[in-house]
Design an enzyme around this catalytic site. Structure first.
Site, mmCIF file in Angstrom:
data_model
loop_
_atom_site.group_PDB
_atom_site.id
_atom_site.type_symbol
_atom_site.label_atom_id
_atom_site.label_comp_id
_atom_site.label_asym_id
_atom_site.label_seq_id
_atom_site.Cartn_x
_atom_site.Cartn_y
_atom_site.Cartn_z
ATOM 1 N N SER A 1 0.942 -1.056 0.159
ATOM 2 C CA SER A 1 0.073 -0.121 0.163
ATOM 3 C C SER A 1 0.975 0.990 0.008
ATOM 4 O O SER A 1 1.920 1.158 0.638
ATOM 5 C CB SER A 1 -0.823 -0.057 1.286
ATOM 6 N N LYS B 1 0.498 -3.013 5.339
ATOM 7 C CA LYS B 1 -0.496 -3.741 4.844
ATOM 8 C C LYS B 1 0.059 -4.914 3.751
ATOM 9 O O LYS B 1 0.909 -4.514 3.206
ATOM 10 C CB LYS B 1 -1.657 -2.946 4.041
ATOM 11 N N ASN C 1 -2.007 -6.518 0.893
ATOM 12 C CA ASN C 1 -3.281 -6.946 0.126
ATOM 13 C C ASN C 1 -3.493 -7.888 -0.547
ATOM 14 O O ASN C 1 -2.500 -8.336 -1.123
ATOM 15 C CB ASN C 1 -3.589 -5.529 -0.674
ATOM 16 N N ARG D 1 -26.983 -16.116 -42.215
ATOM 17 C CA ARG D 1 -25.684 -15.579 -41.617
ATOM 18 C C ARG D 1 -26.109 -14.166 -41.215
ATOM 19 O O ARG D 1 -26.977 -13.599 -41.680
ATOM 20 C CB ARG D 1 -24.860 -15.219 -42.730
#
Length: 351
Positions: free
Chosen positions: A275, A281, A283, A314
Site C-alpha cells: 500500500s 498492509k 493486500n 448468416r
C-alpha cells in the site's frame, strides 16, 4: 483504465495472459486462415474437385507467403471481413494458372470460423493443462496443511469447526468437473466449418461431404455433417465453460480474501500487495483479481448468449459480437488459472 487491459503495458501484468493471448493475435489468426486455404485445396484435390497440380501449386505458394495483418485494415473496414482481400492476395500469389482453385466452394465465414475453432482448441489445451496443475497444487496443499482446524462460516457467520482439507476439497472438486466437461464438449465445439454461400455446401456438389471430412481430418478438427454458420451453441458452450472455470477460481479467491482479513488471520499471502499509504498492509491482490475475473467472464457470457441469435443464413451483427466478446473471456480465464496457481503457491497458513 484502458480499453485494452489484457495487453496493456502494465495492466497486462495483473490481468493478462501472454500464452493464451498469443492465440488471439492477428498474426496467429491470419496464419491459420492461410493454412485453411491450403488444406481446403488439398482436400478438394483428394476428392477430385480440383486438379492435384492445383493443390500442389497452392501449397507451395502459400508456404512461403508473408502477410502483414496491418495491410488488411482498410479492406476489413470496407468489406467487414478480411477474407475477400485475403483470397485476392492468395490467388495473386498462386498465379493465373491455378489461382481460381483457391477458396473454391468456401465463403468468408468458413475461413474465419475454422480459424477460430483451431485457435480455441489450442487455448483449451492450455487451460486444461493448467487445470491439471491447479488440481495437483491443491492436492499438495491438502497433504501438507489439510489437518489444520478452521472455523466454518455459513451466511458470513461463524459456524461449526472444519478442517482446511474440507475447504480445499470445495475448491478442487469443481476443477475436476471442468476437466471432464472439457473432454466431453471438445468434439461438439471444435468442428470444421465449411458451408459455402448459404451453408448448404451446394457449391461443392456431390463431393461436399468428402471435402468437409477431409478438411477436418487435415486440420485436426471434428467432422461436421453440416455447417454451423448460424448454429452458435458450440460458441456459447465454450464461453460458458470459460465462465465456469473462472467462476470456480473466483470462489477460491473470495475465500482466501476473507481468510486473510486481519481479524480472521487464517492465512497470509506471501509477497502480497503493498500500500502507498500504509506500508504495513499486505493486500490480497491475487485473490481479489480472481473475484474480478470471475465476475467479468460471467458478465460477458450474457453478451455471448445474445450472439446466439443469428438472422436467417448468416448474421454480420451477431458474428461480430462474438469477435468482440469471446477472446476477452478466454484470456480472462487464462489469467484466472495463472493467478490461481501463483496464489496457491503463496498461501501461508498459521492457524
Amino acid at each position: 483504465m484502458s480499453i485494452a487491459a489484457f495487453d496493456h503495458p502494465f495492466l497486462a501484468g495483473l490481468l493478462g495472459d501472454a500464452e493464451v493471448g498469443a492465440v488471439f493475435t492477428a498474426s496467429a489468426d491470419l496464419a491459420v486462415m492461410v493454412r485453411f486455404e491450403a488444406e481446403l485445396a488439398a482436400a478438394e484435390a483428394e476428392a477430385g474437385l480440383i486438379p492435384a497440380e492445383a493443390a500442389t501449386a497452392i501449397a507451395a505458394a502459400l508456404a512461403d507467403l508473408r502477410l502483414d495483418p496491418a495491410d488488411f485494415r482498410g479492406a476489413v473496414a470496407r468489406d467487414g471481413v478480411i477474407v475477400p482481400e485475403l483470397v485476392r492476395r492468395l490467388r495473386a500469389a498462386v498465379g493465373p494458372v491455378h489461382g481460381a482453385s483457391v477458396h473454391k466452394g468456401a465463403t468468408s465465414q468458413d475461413v474465419i470460423d475454422t480459424s477460430l475453432m483451431l485457435r480455441l482448441k489450442s487455448a483449451a489445451a492450455i487451460l486444461e493443462r493448467r487445470l491439471e496443475a491447479l488440481i495437483a497444487a491443491l492436492d499438495g496443499l491438502a497433504s501438507a496443511e489439510g489437518s489444520r482446524g478452521l472455523s466454518g462460516h455459513t451466511r458470513m457467520q461463524r459456524a461449526r469447526p472444519i478442517t482446511l482439507a474440507h475447504k480445499i476439497a470445495g475448491w478442487r472438486a469443481p476443477l475436476e468437473r471442468h476437466r471432464a466437461r472439457a473432454a466431453e464438449m471438445g468434439p461438439r465445439v471444435f468442428r470444421v466449418q465449411l458451408g459455402g454461400a448459404v451453408g448448404d455446401r451446394a457449391e461443392l456438389g456431390s463431393a461436399a461431404a468428402a471435402v468437409a471430412d477431409g478438411l477436418a481430418d487435415r486440420l485436426g478438427l471434428a467432422r461436421a455433417p453440416r455447417a454451423f454458420h448460424v448454429e452458435r451453441d458450440g460458441i456459447a458452450e465454450f464461453g460458458h465453460w470459460c465462465a465456469l472455470v473462472a467462476g470456480s477460481l473466483g470462489k477460491l479467491g473470495a475465500d482466501v480474501a476473507l481468510m486473510a482479513q486481519n481479524e480472521i488471520g487464517e492465512v497470509r499471502i506471501a509477497g502480497g500487495g503493498g500500500s502507498s499509504a500504509m506500508p504495513e498492509k499486505c493486500n490480497p491482490v491475487g485473490a481479489e483479481i480472481l473475484v474480478t475475473l470471475a465476475r467479468f467472464t460471467a458478465t460477458l457470457q450474457s453478451g455471448l448468449d445474445h450472439a446466439l441469435v443469428h438472422e436467417n443464413e448468416r448474421s454480420g451483427a451477431a458474428w461480430t459480437l462474438e469477435w468482440m466478446i469471446l477472446p476477452q473471456m478466454v484470456v480472462a480465464t487464462g489469467a484466472a488459472t495463472r493467478t490461481a496457481l501463483d496464489l496457491i503457491a503463496a498461501l501461508r497458513f498459521h492457524v
